[in-house]
Design an enzyme around this catalytic site. Structure first.
Site, PDB file in Angstrom:
ATOM      1  N   ARG A 212      -2.468  -1.675  -3.574  1.00 14.24           N
ATOM      2  CA  ARG A 212      -3.442  -0.608  -3.665  1.00 14.24           C
ATOM      3  C   ARG A 212      -3.015   0.196  -4.764  1.00 14.24           C
ATOM      4  O   ARG A 212      -1.823   0.573  -4.974  1.00 14.24           O
ATOM      5  CB  ARG A 212      -3.616   0.031  -2.369  1.00 14.24           C
ATOM      6  CG  ARG A 212      -4.504   1.231  -2.447  1.00 14.24           C
ATOM      7  CD  ARG A 212      -4.446   1.854  -0.988  1.00 14.24           C
ATOM      8  NE  ARG A 212      -5.446   3.209  -1.302  1.00 14.24           N
ATOM      9  CZ  ARG A 212      -4.684   4.183  -0.719  1.00 14.24           C
ATOM     10  NH1 ARG A 212      -3.882   4.447   0.211  1.00 14.24           N
ATOM     11  NH2 ARG A 212      -5.569   5.367  -0.814  1.00 14.24           N
TER      12      ARG A 212
ATOM     13  N   ARG B 160      -7.590  19.444   4.085  1.00 11.97           N
ATOM     14  CA  ARG B 160      -8.094  19.539   2.812  1.00 11.97           C
ATOM     15  C   ARG B 160      -9.404  20.464   3.079  1.00 11.97           C
ATOM     16  O   ARG B 160     -10.001  19.978   3.982  1.00 11.97           O
ATOM     17  CB  ARG B 160      -8.521  18.355   2.208  1.00 11.97           C
ATOM     18  CG  ARG B 160      -7.215  17.842   1.088  1.00 11.97           C
ATOM     19  CD  ARG B 160      -7.630  16.478   0.832  1.00 11.97           C
ATOM     20  NE  ARG B 160      -7.124  15.734   1.500  1.00 11.97           N
ATOM     21  CZ  ARG B 160      -7.072  14.056   1.068  1.00 11.97           C
ATOM     22  NH1 ARG B 160      -7.998  13.865   0.299  1.00 11.97           N
ATOM     23  NH2 ARG B 160      -6.399  13.190   1.876  1.00 11.97           N
TER      24      ARG B 160
ATOM     25  N   GLY C 218      -9.461   6.696  11.557  1.00  9.55           N
ATOM     26  CA  GLY C 218      -8.845   7.313  12.681  1.00  9.55           C
ATOM     27  C   GLY C 218      -9.830   7.858  13.508  1.00  9.55           C
ATOM     28  O   GLY C 218      -9.992   7.786  14.708  1.00  9.55           O
ATOM     29  N   VAL C 219     -10.515   8.963  12.801  1.00 12.82           N
ATOM     30  CA  VAL C 219     -11.623   9.919  13.768  1.00 12.82           C
ATOM     31  C   VAL C 219     -13.050   8.934  13.986  1.00 12.82           C
ATOM     32  O   VAL C 219     -13.316   8.828  14.913  1.00 12.82           O
ATOM     33  CB  VAL C 219     -11.966  11.028  12.922  1.00 12.82           C
ATOM     34  CG1 VAL C 219     -12.933  11.579  13.744  1.00 12.82           C
ATOM     35  CG2 VAL C 219     -10.503  12.112  12.816  1.00 12.82           C
TER      36      VAL C 219
ATOM     37  N   HIS D 147     -11.132   6.030  -1.501  1.00 16.92           N
ATOM     38  CA  HIS D 147     -11.340   5.178  -0.374  1.00 16.92           C
ATOM     39  C   HIS D 147     -12.256   3.928  -0.583  1.00 16.92           C
ATOM     40  O   HIS D 147     -12.904   3.383   0.361  1.00 16.92           O
ATOM     41  CB  HIS D 147     -12.078   5.886   0.669  1.00 16.92           C
ATOM     42  CG  HIS D 147     -11.242   7.060   1.390  1.00 16.92           C
ATOM     43  ND1 HIS D 147     -11.822   8.234   1.688  1.00 16.92           N
ATOM     44  CD2 HIS D 147      -9.788   7.083   1.706  1.00 16.92           C
ATOM     45  CE1 HIS D 147     -10.756   8.941   2.265  1.00 16.92           C
ATOM     46  NE2 HIS D 147      -9.596   8.294   2.377  1.00 16.92           N
TER      47      HIS D 147
ATOM     48  N   GLU E 138      -8.225  -2.152   5.064  1.00 19.79           N
ATOM     49  CA  GLU E 138      -7.791  -2.183   3.433  1.00 19.79           C
ATOM     50  C   GLU E 138      -7.089  -3.166   3.095  1.00 19.79           C
ATOM     51  O   GLU E 138      -7.112  -3.844   2.148  1.00 19.79           O
ATOM     52  CB  GLU E 138      -7.289  -0.667   3.205  1.00 19.79           C
ATOM     53  CG  GLU E 138      -8.379   0.432   3.116  1.00 19.79           C
ATOM     54  CD  GLU E 138      -7.678   1.851   3.396  1.00 19.79           C
ATOM     55  OE1 GLU E 138      -6.826   1.795   4.294  1.00 19.79           O
ATOM     56  OE2 GLU E 138      -8.188   2.466   2.412  1.00 19.79           O
TER      57      GLU E 138
ATOM     58  N   ASN F 129       0.934  -1.164   0.129  1.00 19.41           N
ATOM     59  CA  ASN F 129       0.080  -0.130  -0.090  1.00 19.41           C
ATOM     60  C   ASN F 129       0.800   1.320   0.071  1.00 19.41           C
ATOM     61  O   ASN F 129       1.563   1.551   0.866  1.00 19.41           O
ATOM     62  CB  ASN F 129      -0.851  -0.285   1.209  1.00 19.41           C
ATOM     63  CG  ASN F 129      -2.003   0.996   1.163  1.00 19.41           C
ATOM     64  OD1 ASN F 129      -1.804   2.040   0.783  1.00 19.41           O
ATOM     65  ND2 ASN F 129      -2.905   0.665   2.135  1.00 19.41           N
TER      66      ASN F 129
HETATM   67  P1  ADP Z   1      -5.264   8.334   7.142  1.00 13.60           P
HETATM   68  O1  ADP Z   1      -6.200   8.943   6.392  1.00 13.60           O
HETATM   69  O2  ADP Z   1      -3.877   8.902   6.814  1.00 13.60           O
HETATM   70  O3  ADP Z   1      -5.170   6.809   6.726  1.00 13.60           O
HETATM   71  P2  ADP Z   1      -6.335   7.741   9.861  1.00 13.60           P
HETATM   72  O4  ADP Z   1      -7.333   6.807   9.430  1.00 13.60           O
HETATM   73  O5  ADP Z   1      -5.085   7.085  10.648  1.00 13.60           O
HETATM   74  O6  ADP Z   1      -5.688   8.544   8.644  1.00 13.60           O
HETATM   75  O7  ADP Z   1      -6.883   9.064  10.802  1.00 13.60           O
HETATM   76  C1  ADP Z   1      -5.989   9.756  11.355  1.00 13.60           C
HETATM   77  C2  ADP Z   1      -6.611  10.825  11.996  1.00 13.60           C
HETATM   78  O8  ADP Z   1      -7.409  10.119  13.171  1.00 13.60           O
HETATM   79  C3  ADP Z   1      -5.893  12.124  12.380  1.00 13.60           C
HETATM   80  O9  ADP Z   1      -6.741  13.237  12.564  1.00 13.60           O
HETATM   81  C4  ADP Z   1      -5.962  11.476  14.194  1.00 13.60           C
HETATM   82  O10 ADP Z   1      -5.663  12.565  14.945  1.00 13.60           O
HETATM   83  C5  ADP Z   1      -7.160  10.775  14.279  1.00 13.60           C
HETATM   84  N1  ADP Z   1      -7.049   9.979  15.553  1.00 13.60           N
HETATM   85  C6  ADP Z   1      -6.535   8.910  15.207  1.00 13.60           C
HETATM   86  N2  ADP Z   1      -6.600   8.122  16.616  1.00 13.60           N
HETATM   87  C7  ADP Z   1      -7.374   9.109  17.542  1.00 13.60           C
HETATM   88  C8  ADP Z   1      -7.765   9.235  18.808  1.00 13.60           C
HETATM   89  N3  ADP Z   1      -7.691   8.105  19.681  1.00 13.60           N
HETATM   90  N4  ADP Z   1      -8.602  10.131  19.149  1.00 13.60           N
HETATM   91  C9  ADP Z   1      -8.929  11.186  18.469  1.00 13.60           C
HETATM   92  N5  ADP Z   1      -8.282  11.214  17.226  1.00 13.60           N
HETATM   93  C10 ADP Z   1      -7.691  10.064  16.595  1.00 13.60           C
END
Ligand code: ADP
Length: 411
Positions: free
Chosen positions: A99, A248, A338-339, A187, A391, A7
């Site tokens: 990917r 973005r 992540g969020v 995505h 993924e 990836n």
């Molecule tokens: P990417 O799109 O790079 O794959 P991720 O899915 O890893 O990104 O998500 C990254 C986002 O998730 C960042 O904004 C990070 O701060 C947020 N994030 C990850 N873990 C937490 C957490 N435990 N609490 C709050 N935000 C988080």
């Protein structure tokens, strides 16, 4: 079957090796035998490498190189040598999945890589200049190192390739539509994985469900899924469209761009930087595009961080509303990435906007680090799931599917 997954990001490279010994593809993703992460984003010319194995071995290394090929050669060596060894020789690997960000209009499914496929990925680089060339470098590196091993391209756009014209075509002069300016969406690998996983968790047929998957990471997008396919998504011709993201902007009035060009003499490069790197949560808060730092700033009373969160949630609800209209209803709302996976307040504030539909969260479940479970209350009219997106496992599945339908043997 040993499946290697690559990836590639513009300044990152992730790889993992899965071993599937059963005749049917497992429903739940196992831990990969070996996992590697490379990051070039901190220091130019330095690859920061981390490797871990299912048995607990861990290796951290920095090597001075910008070359993806050199790094992939290094990673492959750690598969069969040293403390992170998990196989005896590279010929044990059966198939490699990549990917690939952009498959254009042509690639609506994953595909075994041939010279034609490589040429197509190269030709589509103008639509994904940061990603397709990196994906191609990985494919070439594997061919150099592993010879004639079957390689599969799994496209991030493919899952969205059946979006109806009315949702995919921008109302601009038709000649541009013919040039390929349309909504592609991104995505897709994550959206497809989450849709399938949701059906498994609910023990229902995917084709019978209307789902919205909220992929909320650094990049953010929604997919509306009906009959197992994406029928609408918020990212568009590029990954800049739709939701507000970390750095973005998401969708803005195109008139703003004309204004900045005419009145402030912005160049295309400056606009690109402004909208892709300096906007979103970062642009509004002035703090960061990272959600954790936004939360910290809010707890310290930062008004602009609070405003950034308010816009983020408002736009998320706004686009979920649009997707509900596209689906003509809603059975399942999914939060991932992540969020989506880690921030209960984002799920709570978003779901509150849809209580008029009878959507109700179970607050206790929402607060208690849910992974791959239903967090809606028993009486909710809509199921709400938190799913850990995988993924790499979806790419492994596509490889397994190619091998079982087309068992080309290795040399
Ligand atoms: P990417 O799109 O790079 O794959 P991720 O899915 O890893 O990104 O998500 C990254 C986002 O998730 C960042 O904004 C990070 O701060 C947020 N994030 C990850 N873990 C937490 C957490 N435990 N609490 C709050 N935000 C988080």
């Amino acid at each position: 079957m040993k499946i290697l997954v690559l990836n590639a990001g513009s300044s990152s490279q992730k790889c993992c090796l899965y071993d599937i010994s059963s005749d049917t593809f497992p429903q739940e993703a196992p831990k990969p035998l070996w996992f590697a992460k490379v990051d070039w984003s901190h220091h130019q010319g330095t690859a920061e490498i981390e490797i871990s194995t299912a048995k607990g071995a861990y290796l951290q290394e920095e090597i001075s190189t910008d070359s993806r090929l050199e790094v992939i050669v290094y990673l492959l060596n750690t598969l069969h040598q040293g403390s992170t060894q998990v196989i005896n020789q590279l010929s044990e690997i059966d198939i490699v999945g990549h990917r690939v960000v952009h498959g254009g209009r042509e690639y609506r499914d994953s595909v075994l890589i041939t010279e034609d496929v490589k040429n197509a990925i190269a030709n589509l680089s103008n639509l994904a200049p940061e990603h397709n060339p990196a994906n191609l470098e990985g494919i070439i590196a594997i061919a150099q190192q592993l010879g004639n091993i079957p390689q599969v391209a799994v496209f991030d756009t493919a899952f969205h390739s059946y979006i109806p014209h009315a949702a995919a075509i921008y109302p601009i002069p038709y000649e541009f539509v013919e040039q390929g300016i349309r909504r592609y969406g991104f995505h897709g690998i994550s959206h497809q994985y989450c849709g399938n996983r949701a059906a498994q968790i609910l023990n229902q047929d995917l084709a019978s469900l209307r789902l919205i998957n909220c992929h909320l990471g650094n990049g953010c997008s929604l997919a509306a899924i009906k009959n197992g396919r994406s029928i609408d998504t918020t990212m568009g011709f590029t990954p800049l469209d739709g939701l507000m993201m970390g750095n973005r902007s998401g969708a803005v009035d195109p008139g703003i761009i004309i204004y900045l060009m005419e009145k402030e003499n912005y160049t295309p490069e400056q606009l690109n930087h402004l909208l892709n790197k300096e906007s979103g949560l970062k642009g509004i808060s002035g703090v960061s595009g990272d959600f954790r730092q936004i939360c910290d700033a809010i707890s310290q009373g930062c008004d602009r961080a609070q405003l950034a969160l308010d816009i983020y949630i408002y736009r998320l609800k706004y686009y979920i509303g649009a997707m509900i209209a596209s689906l003509e209803g809603l059975d399942v709302l999914i939060f991932t990435a992540g969020v989506g996976e880690n921030v209960p307040d984002v799920r709570k504030l978003t779901c509150e906007g849809f209580s008029f539909l009878g959507l109700q969260l179970d607050n206790h479940k929402n607060e208690n680090k849910p992974i791959d479970i239903d967090i809606s209350s028993v009486n909710s009219t809509v199921r709400v799931l938190v799913i850990h997106t995988q993924e790499d496992w979806q790419i492994a599945y596509e490889c397994w599917r190619q091998m079982t339908k087309n068992p080309r043997t290795k040399n």
